[in-house]
Enzyme design. Structure first.
Site, PDB file in Angstrom:
ATOM      1  N   GLU A  88       0.549   7.138   2.416  1.00 33.14           N
ATOM      2  CA  GLU A  88      -1.284   8.501   1.763  1.00 33.14           C
ATOM      3  C   GLU A  88      -1.704   7.296   1.082  1.00 33.14           C
ATOM      4  OE1 GLU A  88       2.369   8.891   0.828  1.00 33.14           O
ATOM      5  OE2 GLU A  88       3.080  11.023   0.036  1.00 33.14           O
ATOM      6  N   ASP A 113       5.087  10.183   0.647  1.00 31.67           N
ATOM      7  CA  ASP A 113       6.460  10.487  -0.168  1.00 31.67           C
ATOM      8  C   ASP A 113       7.657  11.581   0.387  1.00 31.67           C
ATOM      9  OD1 ASP A 113       5.417   8.749  -1.690  1.00 31.67           O
ATOM     10  OD2 ASP A 113       3.915  10.592  -2.756  1.00 31.67           O
ATOM     11  N   ASP A 165       8.982  14.131  -1.666  1.00 29.30           N
ATOM     12  CA  ASP A 165       9.659  15.040  -2.350  1.00 29.30           C
ATOM     13  C   ASP A 165       8.665  15.810  -1.489  1.00 29.30           C
ATOM     14  OD1 ASP A 165       6.477  14.617  -2.107  1.00 29.30           O
ATOM     15  OD2 ASP A 165       6.843  14.813  -4.697  1.00 29.30           O
ATOM     16  N   GLU A 189       5.478  17.460  -1.321  1.00 26.76           N
ATOM     17  CA  GLU A 189       4.110  17.564  -1.260  1.00 26.76           C
ATOM     18  C   GLU A 189       4.170  16.516  -0.208  1.00 26.76           C
ATOM     19  OE1 GLU A 189      -0.228  16.258  -3.364  1.00 26.76           O
ATOM     20  OE2 GLU A 189       1.837  16.743  -4.380  1.00 26.76           O
ATOM     21  N   TYR A 241      10.614   5.846  -7.404  1.00 27.44           N
ATOM     22  CA  TYR A 241       9.285   7.426  -7.283  1.00 27.44           C
ATOM     23  C   TYR A 241       8.949   7.677  -8.263  1.00 27.44           C
ATOM     24  CZ  TYR A 241       6.517  10.606  -5.432  1.00 27.44           C
ATOM     25  OH  TYR A 241       5.451  11.975  -4.282  1.00 27.44           O
ATOM     26  N   ARG A 277       7.747  10.343  -9.281  1.00 25.02           N
ATOM     27  CA  ARG A 277       7.853  12.211  -9.281  1.00 25.02           C
ATOM     28  C   ARG A 277       9.222  11.909  -8.910  1.00 25.02           C
ATOM     29  NH1 ARG A 277       2.900  11.473  -7.120  1.00 25.02           N
ATOM     30  NH2 ARG A 277       1.125  12.229  -7.810  1.00 25.02           N
ATOM     31  N   HIS A 318      16.473  12.343  -5.451  1.00 25.87           N
ATOM     32  CA  HIS A 318      16.117  10.703  -5.700  1.00 25.87           C
ATOM     33  C   HIS A 318      16.554  10.078  -6.638  1.00 25.87           C
ATOM     34  CE1 HIS A 318      12.417  12.613  -4.876  1.00 25.87           C
ATOM     35  NE2 HIS A 318      11.880  12.357  -6.000  1.00 25.87           N
TER      36      HIS A 318
END
Length: 918
Positions: free
Chosen positions: A9, A96, A98, A100, A320, A322, A367
């Protein structure tokens, strides 16, 4: 030779990963999301302009099919990625892990359409070992996670685009509603309502200083003549004694009298109760607890905490950020235990690793917790030498929490000593009194050597401190050497801080931890909430919006309903729920009825009508004036006072009288007495009369930068434009300002005449820096404000012919010097700017926000404002400029090209609909 292409990203993440993979791989970033639903009509492709659902961006009648468009500011990057994909041997989508991130990976796959193998590469820390492992252990794209994120995006669009226009019609233009933001706003408003209903209660107690062989300690009065003394917890929010058992409320006179009589009295130890205590460490951070602790300990906003954490993650310092998990991997457990042993010794390492588990709802939680990255943790001192202050401080917090989570319990002993005695009666029998002294001794600190979790309640933090008592036994005689009577008042429930709001949202199940920061930022940016110091204060606009939603759309701001939607999205992610039936129920109702002309069409009795039907059914029922009126109370004469939310802000009204509300006044401070005071004050809103030319009301108002006059009613919903305003001259006083004075002010700027040499108008105007004349872009200052009305064309031209003063204005001295910036080390000063006071370190400027007071703003608050401004970067200014009118005019000039394109519409439309947003 073709190489594998890795797409992430962010450029920072790409740089770090490229360093690990070396020259055999090409690593490029997408710079975030590359496409989304259209933001406005200009974003809608020509092939869809005529579609009735184009404004919404979702074809609700065709299975809620979304229309995705590549963002204008991403087209160049998308073109670069397409070129790199053509040259690649294979593509790794390394966004990532997740929902999103999975969604971004899917959008990349759809837009880039690679013809080479595509692999999904996931990792939760950016270290060499983790990246190499992720390349080897790739997986397929998880379409369930994509569906869950797509459902969330469509849901939020439906909510916002259906409810926001309703708010524009009934409350104020420019407002927005959101599935989570509206509920978060309600949480803040409900707390303020509690404060508004709150009535304080007073009580007194005694604190005695007791001596035991020269060692003194404190004891508090707990009973008089066998009856318990009332404490703050015994009173209701309305100030009434609400305890079930008997309690005596001491007043000031009784307390002071008892204190005098008790001083010097010998007390007897009637009981000593000792209990061992054990306290375990808090689990490692997940997203929500990281935001809370960063707020408590570092004074970071939730958004700032996440921005700093993002930078730490992308540079390979933490895992990470989030995550909903508190679990640590086996390598992390080993790393933490080794570090504890090396730093504190074997006694601080538990026999077995501590395992922290939570009920996992979805793959997003699969995670680890937020922890230092790698198989061994860098020491905070080493990180501080490598990173800026914000990153180093947050890393240290994460390191301490992680290490402490693998340390032994803190143990000790708590003691409660009961003391009894008799105070000589003032005019009657002696009074029996009971006092209690509490002590706490920590015999082994355990994890407390590394970390102590913060509290939102300062009293709770005080209770955790060690308090040593002398050795006491039953029957011991100890004198009360000093007794002090202390008065107390119950306090209203504390306003939310960002940290406590995050905690409340988490407990309610509203939103996801990854969105808390953006939601809290949004409700502040929309004007629903503002900060007073660290407290979140709702605006009266928030009261009106929440009141409307509670009354006419209660399910949309219901905590249980909103939490259940989050659960449903989790079920979609796990494959237990299908997207289409779920969206249909939400938007069209339980039976999926789409025909709004027939209220009963396909609708089950008592079934929820669905969002679209609910808005259509209830729009006509909403009384805008009623919704925008918040009762305050009555004045001494029984006249009702209300706060009204008008087009240009809130104001007080009592009959025909009106008064503006100071911007820094909180809703719970607008009592009936305060409102009456504001209405009576000369500088408050005052109706001066009517403009003879337009018939509009001329009003005197108080604003942030002082008093001003206004032409037009601030609550006139029919007005097409904002009312004209003019500041008072320095020589004018609002107390004796007349209608004629106001009309003269409103006549400015004044056209003096036309320059015969250039044909340009010459204008006299009053600016923030004083009166001046202007011709085109050429300006000259005038000597006095009165010259604005008397200067002639010849005098103005002569003034404009004078040479400009060279060197500009001398920089004004700063209003205050606040100290050194903890980030840059540069001195921070407070200055007065064109648009109000601001803080600066010489490189970055940040305006004070609503609720910040120039007289009392602290170095800590100034540093926070500057840090947030730096984190926003120049992109915020670019985005602002992109919205200005010239861009629209430029687009308008391309109209002929659109017409030319329209000739090819049938083929283009068919191709576009085949791809539908790719």
């Amino acid at each position: 030779m073709a190489k594998p292409l890795v797409i992430v990203e962010s450029p920072a993440k790409a740089k770090t990963i490229a360093g690990f993979l070396g020259p055999d791989y090409v690593v490029e970033s997408s710079i975030g999301h590359i496409r989304d639903l259209p933001r406005n009509a200009a974003d809608v492709p020509p092939a869809y302009k005529g579609e009735p659902w184009a404004r919404l961006g979702v074809d609700v009648d065709s299975g809620f099919k979304p229309l995705y468009v590549v963002s204008a500011d991403r087209k160049t990057q998308v073109a670069k990625l397409k070129r790199l994909v053509k040259e690649a041997s294979e593509v790794y989508l390394a966004t990532d892990e997740d929902r999103e991130g999975e969604s971004i990976a899917w959008h990349l796959l759809e837009v880039l359409a690679p013809r080479v193998p595509v692999k999904r590469m996931v990792f939760h820390e950016i270290t060499r070992q983790a990246i190499v492992r992720a390349v080897d252990e790739w997986r397929e794209l998880d379409r369930r996670l994509v569906d869950a994120q797509e459902a969330r995006r469509i849901l939020d669009r439906l909510y916002g685009y259906e409810v926001s226009p309703l708010l524009w019609k009934k409350v104020m233009r420019g407002l927005s509603a959101g599935r989570v933001q509206s509920v978060a706003t309600r949480v803040v408003v409900e707390r303020e309502r509690e404060r508004m209903r709150f009535r304080s209660a007073g009580w007194w107690d005694l604190e005695a200083t007791v001596d035991k062989d020269g060692e003194r300690f404190q004891a508090a009065l707990v009973s008089v003549d066998g009856t318990r003394v009332a404490q703050g917890r015994d009173f209701s929010s309305t100030g009434e004694l609400a305890t079930k058992d008997a309690a005596v409320v001491l007043g000031e006179v009784a307390a002071r009298s008892l204190a005098e009589r008790l001083e010097g009295v010998t007390l007897t130890v009637s009981s000593v109760i000792e209990k061992p205590f054990r306290r375990s460490p808090a689990p490692p951070f997940m997203t929500s607890t990281l935001q809370q602790e960063a707020g408590r300990k570092l004074r970071f906003s939730a958004q700032r905490a996440m921005q700093v954490a993002q930078r730490l993650y992308e540079q390979g310092y933490i895992t990470y950020m989030r995550t909903d998990s508190t679990a640590l991997s086996s390598t992390a457990l080993d790393a933490a235990r080794i570090q504890v042993r090396n730093l504190y010794g074997d006694a601080y390492v538990p026999d077995k690793p501590r395992l922290y588990t939570r009920k996992v709802k979805n793959a997003q939680e699969a995670h680890e917790a937020v922890r230092p990255a790698g198989d061994s943790f860098k020491m905070p001192e080493a990180v501080a030498a490598e990173l800026p202050a914000d990153e180093a401080r947050l890393y240290e917090l994460i390191w301490k929490r992680t290490v402490a989570s693998q340390m032994t319990d803190a143990t000790g002993t708590s003691a409660q000593v009961r003391l009894d005695g008799s105070a000589p009666g003032a005019s009657g029998p002696d009074q029996r009194v009971g006092l209690v002294a509490n002590g706490k001794i920590i015999s082994f600190p355990g994890f407390l050597r590394a970390y102590v979790e913060g509290e939102d309640d300062p009293e709770a933090e005080l209770a955790e401190r060690e308090v040593r008592l002398p050795r006491l036994g039953e029957g011991d005689q100890v004198p009360a050497v000093e007794v002090i009577a202390k008065g107390h008042e119950t306090q209203p429930p504390a306003r939310f801080t960002e940290a406590s709001l995050v905690k409340a949202m988490e407990e309610l199940g509203v939103g996801r931890p990854s969105t808390y920061a953006s939601v809290i930022a949004t409700i502040q940016n929309r004007g629903y909430v503002w900060k007073k110091a660290s407290a979140l204060v709702p605006s009266f606009t928030a009261f009106a919006v929440v009141g409307l939603l509670e009354r006419y759309f209660p399910e949309l701001v219901d905590y249980g309903f909103t939490a259940s939607m989050e659960d449903d999205l989790d079920h979609i992610a796990s494959g237990d729920e299908e997207v289409l039936p779920w969206l249909t129920r939400f938007y069209f109702g339980a039976a999926g009825a789409k025909d709004l002309d027939d209220a009963g069409n396909g609708q089950q009795a008592g079934a929820p009508p669905g969002l679209k039907r609910a808005v259509a059914m209830r729009l006509g029922e909403i009384d805008a004036r009623e919704i925008n009126s918040i009762p305050v109370g009555t004045d001494d004469d029984g006249h009702a006072i209300v706060v009204r939310v008008g087009r240009y802000g809130p104001y007080l009204q009592r009959g025909e009288e009106r008064a503006s509300i100071p911007e820094d006044l909180c809703p719970d401070e607008v009592t009936a007495a305060k409102a009456a005071e504001l209405l009576a004050a000369p500088a408050s809103d005052r109706h001066l009369g009517q403009d003879p030319e337009t018939g509009l009301a001329v009003m005197l108002r108080s604003g942030r930068f002082g008093p001003y006059v206004q032409l037009g009613d601030p609550d006139d919903e029919s007005a097409a434009t904002a009312p004209k305003r003019a500041s008072l001259f320095n020589s004018m006083s609002p107390v004796d300002l007349s209608l004629d004075d106001a009309l003269r002010l409103l006549s400015l700027p004044r056209t003096v005449g036309t320059d015969p040499g250039t044909g340009e108008d010459v204008i006299a105007a009053n600016g923030r820096f004083g009166p001046y004349v202007k011709r085109g872009t050429d300006t000259r200052s005038l000597d006095s404000e009165d010259d604005l009305f008397t200067i002639t064309l010849d005098e103005a031209l002569a003034r404009l012919a004078m040479p400009k003063r060279r060197g500009g204005r001398q920089a004004a001295a700063p209003l205050r010097e606040l100290g050194a910036d903890p980030d840059s080390g540069a001195p921070i000063v407070l200055r007065e700017g064109r648009f109000g006071p601001y803080v600066t370190d010489g490189t970055t400027n940040a305006s004070l926000r609503r609720g910040d007071d120039a007289e009392s703003v602290t170095l800590q608050r100034a540093a926070e404002l500057l840090a947030e401004r730096r984190a926003a970067g120049p992109s915020a200014r670019k985005a602002s400029k992109a919205k200005k009118a010239p861009a629209k005019k430029a687009a308008a000039k391309k109209a002929p090209a659109k017409k030319a394109a329209a000739k090819k519409a049938p083929a283009k439309k068919a191709a576009a609909k085949k791809a539908h947003g790719t």
